[in-house]
Motif scaffolding. Structure first.
Motif, PDB file in Angstrom:
ATOM      1  N   LYS A 122      43.966  34.566  41.301  1.00 58.00           N
ATOM      2  CA  LYS A 122      42.795  34.595  40.422  1.00 58.00           C
ATOM      3  C   LYS A 122      42.312  36.022  40.163  1.00 58.00           C
ATOM      4  CE  LYS A 122      38.000  33.083  40.407  1.00 58.00           C
ATOM      5  NZ  LYS A 122      36.969  32.428  41.208  1.00 58.00           N
ATOM      6  N   ASN A 123      42.373  36.870  41.193  1.00 56.36           N
ATOM      7  CA  ASN A 123      41.869  38.249  41.087  1.00 56.36           C
ATOM      8  C   ASN A 123      42.988  39.271  40.965  1.00 56.36           C
ATOM      9  OD1 ASN A 123      38.906  37.807  41.529  1.00 56.36           O
ATOM     10  ND2 ASN A 123      39.742  36.794  43.345  1.00 56.36           N
TER      11      ASN A 123
ATOM     12  N   ASP B 153      45.408  44.664  41.246  1.00 51.25           N
ATOM     13  CA  ASP B 153      46.484  45.528  40.736  1.00 51.25           C
ATOM     14  C   ASP B 153      45.891  46.607  39.826  1.00 51.25           C
ATOM     15  OD1 ASP B 153      48.945  46.589  40.022  1.00 51.25           O
ATOM     16  OD2 ASP B 153      49.419  44.985  38.603  1.00 51.25           O
ATOM     17  N   THR B 154      45.238  47.574  40.454  1.00 51.12           N
ATOM     18  CA  THR B 154      44.555  48.616  39.679  1.00 51.12           C
ATOM     19  C   THR B 154      45.527  49.512  38.922  1.00 51.12           C
ATOM     20  OG1 THR B 154      44.495  50.040  41.629  1.00 51.12           O
ATOM     21  CG2 THR B 154      42.554  48.665  41.204  1.00 51.12           C
ATOM     22  N   GLY B 155      46.749  49.649  39.408  1.00 51.85           N
ATOM     23  CA  GLY B 155      47.744  50.487  38.751  1.00 51.85           C
ATOM     24  C   GLY B 155      48.519  49.762  37.673  1.00 51.85           C
TER      25      GLY B 155
ATOM     26  N   PHE C 110      49.847  44.979  50.370  1.00 51.68           N
ATOM     27  CA  PHE C 110      48.769  44.489  51.231  1.00 51.68           C
ATOM     28  C   PHE C 110      47.629  45.494  51.270  1.00 51.68           C
ATOM     29  CE2 PHE C 110      46.654  43.683  55.316  1.00 51.68           C
ATOM     30  CZ  PHE C 110      46.267  42.367  55.090  1.00 51.68           C
ATOM     31  N   ASP C 111      47.958  46.782  51.197  1.00 46.92           N
ATOM     32  CA  ASP C 111      46.903  47.806  51.166  1.00 46.92           C
ATOM     33  C   ASP C 111      46.039  47.678  49.909  1.00 46.92           C
ATOM     34  OD1 ASP C 111      47.548  48.909  53.616  1.00 46.92           O
ATOM     35  OD2 ASP C 111      48.905  50.404  52.751  1.00 46.92           O
TER      36      ASP C 111
ATOM     37  N   TYR D 204      40.770  46.059  47.859  1.00 43.58           N
ATOM     38  CA  TYR D 204      39.965  45.211  46.989  1.00 43.58           C
ATOM     39  C   TYR D 204      38.936  44.415  47.795  1.00 43.58           C
ATOM     40  CZ  TYR D 204      38.700  41.499  43.746  1.00 43.58           C
ATOM     41  OH  TYR D 204      37.992  40.624  42.965  1.00 43.58           O
ATOM     42  N   LEU D 205      39.350  43.876  48.928  1.00 40.64           N
ATOM     43  CA  LEU D 205      38.434  43.100  49.767  1.00 40.64           C
ATOM     44  C   LEU D 205      37.309  43.972  50.318  1.00 40.64           C
ATOM     45  CD1 LEU D 205      40.999  40.867  51.672  1.00 40.64           C
ATOM     46  CD2 LEU D 205      39.442  40.172  49.840  1.00 40.64           C
TER      47      LEU D 205
END
Length: 126
Positions: free
Chosen positions: A94-95, A100-102, A109-110, A115-116
């Motif tokens: 969903k997120n 995936d900012t790139g 996992f990092d 994000y969390l």
């Protein structure tokens, strides 16, 4: 009688011990309270970090890491949206675009952990 007792106590003190001597660091122990000048009525027990929110967060991250690794079908350390969906990681699917900012099409996992942490900080600031 007194002389015999004194002689025996000196003889016992001079007898070599069969047990190894304890290192100096082992003899010293940490005090129950770091400041001995705090009155007993004001002393609080030291916090036990073997339980509580820090441990719970660590355990949750370990479970999430395990699920992440199980979902990683090709073993490259990255999850695609399809792998997340197939593994039942609905939150990740969903997120996915936010994680995936790139815009690589896969997340590590990092990336998920970052994000969390960002979400937790945003929730705290509200």
């Amino acid at each position: 009688m007194l002389a015999a007792t004194v002689a025996m106590s000196h003889a016992g003190a001079q007898a070599p011990s069969t047990e190894p001597a304890a290192p100096a660091a082992a003899v010293r122990s940490t005090p129950a309270y770091p400041d001995p000048y705090v009155p007993p009525a004001m002393r609080k027990p030291m916090r036990d970090y073997s339980s509580g929110p820090t441990l719970l967060r660590y355990q949750a991250m370990q479970k999430l890491k395990k699920r992440f690794d199980e979902a990683d079908q090709d073993g490259n350390g990255m999850l695609t949206r399809d792998e997340a969906r197939k593994a039942g990681l609905g939150f990740v699917e969903k997120n996915f675009d936010h994680i995936d900012t790139g815009q690589k099409g896969s997340i590590s996992f990092d990336d998920l952990k970052s994000y969390l942490i960002q979400r937790r900080e945003e929730a705290r600031s509200r």
